[in-house]
Motif scaffolding. Structure first.
Motif: not given
Ligand SMILES: [Zn+2]
Length: 592
Positions: A110-116, A138-141, A143-145, A246-252
């Motif tokens: 769903x997140x991917x669909x929303x991002x598209x 909804x925006x969080x979903x 952005x996550x994607x 490509x997440x560089x920060x382990x705290x992300x």
């Protein structure tokens, strides 16, 4: 008034326990619903004209399924906790794992669909009345994607994680469950489980504590090569996933889950690091009281006075209700209802899982609390803590399902807050100086746990992930890193540390939430901030508190603090004033 019954009622939710026919049907329905959701998503194409209608209908179905899934997951938790020998319940735990993975798959998709969805359409979409109030999620979903890989890759990771990631956590629990510790008592050797042996670490006699600690260290050492495997491999899976994304920060990831900024986390730890002296002083005084030069790690939690007062379950319940009432009549009424309707499993009997939790049934709008009550004041605190969690859910019951999900940092706020009300009242009603000192110490112990013990876990984990990037970290090195972290966190106040803590603490092995540590400290200090605010505001605070809790699922913690406490939590000031409240306890303790 009558007596409260200390066992919970699960029959009213689903009759028949772990072999319930109704529950079986309920689970099958969830499976069907997940299929419906997947179909809806498959049809959801960003080019289509009725896209907005389709998203609205998907969200409606998602909310229902989310309620049903949480309800089922909660019931399974209750079944497996109340009787560890229940085989049917264990089967259900595995089923829940599979169900959770497919539900997570739907969410990722769903997140991917929303991002598209094109920006313009999206703006129009989140303004729809049917979606009013859930824009944040909804925006969080969406952005996550944007931070994820392609749908296919993410679904593959999700599927592989069942056996390749979460399984390491299960493996860990299996090894720990089979471990035995031999302890010498009055000339005979008794064999104990890890949980039973760990309980003996708070024995009054130092020789006993030392003996138990050494035996536990031996037990962890024996299995340490296995635990180095479980820890390294689950961390390896995590790091590989981050690398590909490509997440560089382990705290992300943990920061995102907790909806907080790195600045907030840094401000919190920095305020703590700069204000440790009172707690170091406390540890030195405690060493004097116990008649040792410096405390060892197994002395920190040692009792300084006999906690002789015991309270029956009903006495404990009445006390909690009475103390809640001085602060919030609604919270008191809620607690009373929970006791009367048997939402709490507190009986002291064999075969129950150790520890405590609160879980909610959003479909029935009920909650259940699990713990073992043996009448100590610390049991009363735990009960108040779990009731705080339950009340948090209670005030959110009528919100949109997507707005009912909140992270651990704010979850621990409501619970700690409730605990604090009761702890302060208990101190106020202490009959003797010794009793008051013991109760104050109980409170200070919490500060020590959050500012030192949990700080050590955080420092260790941060360093461990850094080293793990370069390959496998062997047990001996893990020990070194653990002691280094503890020395820093306790500011060298101890004589002997706990090198195998990385193996003995389950939290390092939890895969659902990485960095299962700083949210506790956050919740503790954040609730102290609210507590101070409440005392200032007096009687008017009840409604404000409810409003704050209701917002915990729909904004970042920075916005939450700004809106309800007018506080900027990215700055150290907020955290420092909360720490000062804890330091005051130490001052009082030292004067006694
Ligand atoms: Zn809690």
């Amino acid at each position: 008034m009558g007596e409260y019954i200390p066992t919970w009622d699960l029959e009213s939710l689903f009759p028949g326990g772990s072999t319930s026919k109704e529950f079986k049907v309920y689970l099958e329905n969830i499976n069907e619903e997940i299929k419906v959701l997947s179909d809806q998503l498959r049809q959801l194409d960003s080019e289509r004209k009725n896209l907005v209608e389709e998203v609205v209908s998907f969200i409606r179905q998602l909310e229902h399924t989310m309620f049903h899934f949480r309800e089922a997951a909660a019931f399974i938790s209750c079944l497996s906790a109340q009787d560890v020998t229940d085989e049917h319940a264990n089967t259900l735990v595995s089923k829940r794992g599979a169900l959770s993975a497919s539900f997570q798959g739907v969410l990722t998709n769903a997140m991917q669909k929303f991002a598209a969805i094109p920006e313009e359409t999206w703006i129009e979409l989140v303004k729809r009345t049917e979606l009013a109030g859930i824009e944040f999620v909804m925006n969080e979903y969406r952005d996550t994607a944007k931070d994820l890989l392609s749908t296919e890759q993410e679904l593959l990771i999700n599927d592989l994680s069942v056996d390749g990631y979460h399984a390491w956590n299960q493996m860990y629990s299996t090894i720990v469950g089979n471990m035995k510790v031999e302890i010498e008592e009055d000339g005979e050797v008794n064999s104990y489980s890890i949980g039973q042996a760990s309980n003996k670490l708070t024995a009054e006699a130092r020789t006993t504590r030392k003996h138990v600690f050494e035996k536990l260290q031996e037990a962890w050492e024996d299995q340490s090569s296995l635990f180095a495997q479980t820890l390294n491999h689950l961390a390896g899976f995590r790091l590989q996933t981050y690398k590909h994304r490509k997440w560089e920060n382990v705290l992300k990831e943990p920061l995102k889950i907790n909806r907080m900024k790195q600045e907030t986390l840094d401000a919190m730890w920095s305020a703590i690091s700069n204000n440790k002296q009172p707690f170091v002083d406390y540890l030195h005084r405690k060493a004097e009281i116990l008649g040792v030069e410096k405390l060892s790690v197994y002395d920190v939690g040692a009792p300084i006075a006999n906690d002789v007062r015991r309270f029956s379950y009903t006495e404990g319940a009445d006390f909690i209700i009475e103390q809640f009432r001085t602060f919030s009549p609604k919270m008191a009424d809620f607690a009373q209802m929970a006791f009367e309707n048997r939402w709490i499993e507190a009986e002291d009997r064999a075969g129950k899982r150790p520890g405590g939790f609160c879980t909610s049934f959003p479909d029935s709008r009920e909650t259940r609390i699990f713990m073992t009550y043996s009448g100590t004041s610390s049991n009363i605190s735990t009960l108040a803590h779990e009731l705080g969690h339950a009340y948090h859910q209670h005030v959110m019951n009528d919100l949109h399902g997507l707005n009912q999900r909140y992270a651990m940092n704010v979850a621990e706020t409501a619970s700690t807050f409730a605990e604090m009300i009761v702890a302060d009242a208990t101190i106020g009603q202490a009959k003797t100086k010794e009793e008051k000192q013991a109760l104050l110490e109980d409170k200070i112990q919490r500060s020590v746990a959050f500012f030192m013990n949990i700080h050590a876990r955080y420092l260790f984990e941060l360093n461990f992930y850094k080293e793990r990037e370069n390959g496998f970290v062997p047990a001996a090195r893990l020990n070194e890193m653990m002691v280094e972290a503890q020395k820093e966190a306790y500011q060298d106040a101890l004589d002997e540390y706990d090198p195998y803590f990385w193996a003995s603490k389950l939290h390092f092995h939890i895969t659902t939430t990485p960095f299962y540590n700083f949210p506790y400290t956050f919740g503790y200090l954040f609730s102290l901030g609210i507590y101070a605010h409440a005392k200032e505001k007096g009687g008017n605070f009840e409604e404000e508190y409810i409003a704050l809790l209701r917002d915990t699922g729909r904004m970042s913690v920075e916005d939450l603090a700004m809106k309800h406490l007018e506080a900027d939590i990215t700055k150290e000031d907020f955290w420092e004033s909360a720490i000062r409240l804890c330091a005051r306890d130490v001052k009082e303790f030292l004067e006694l």
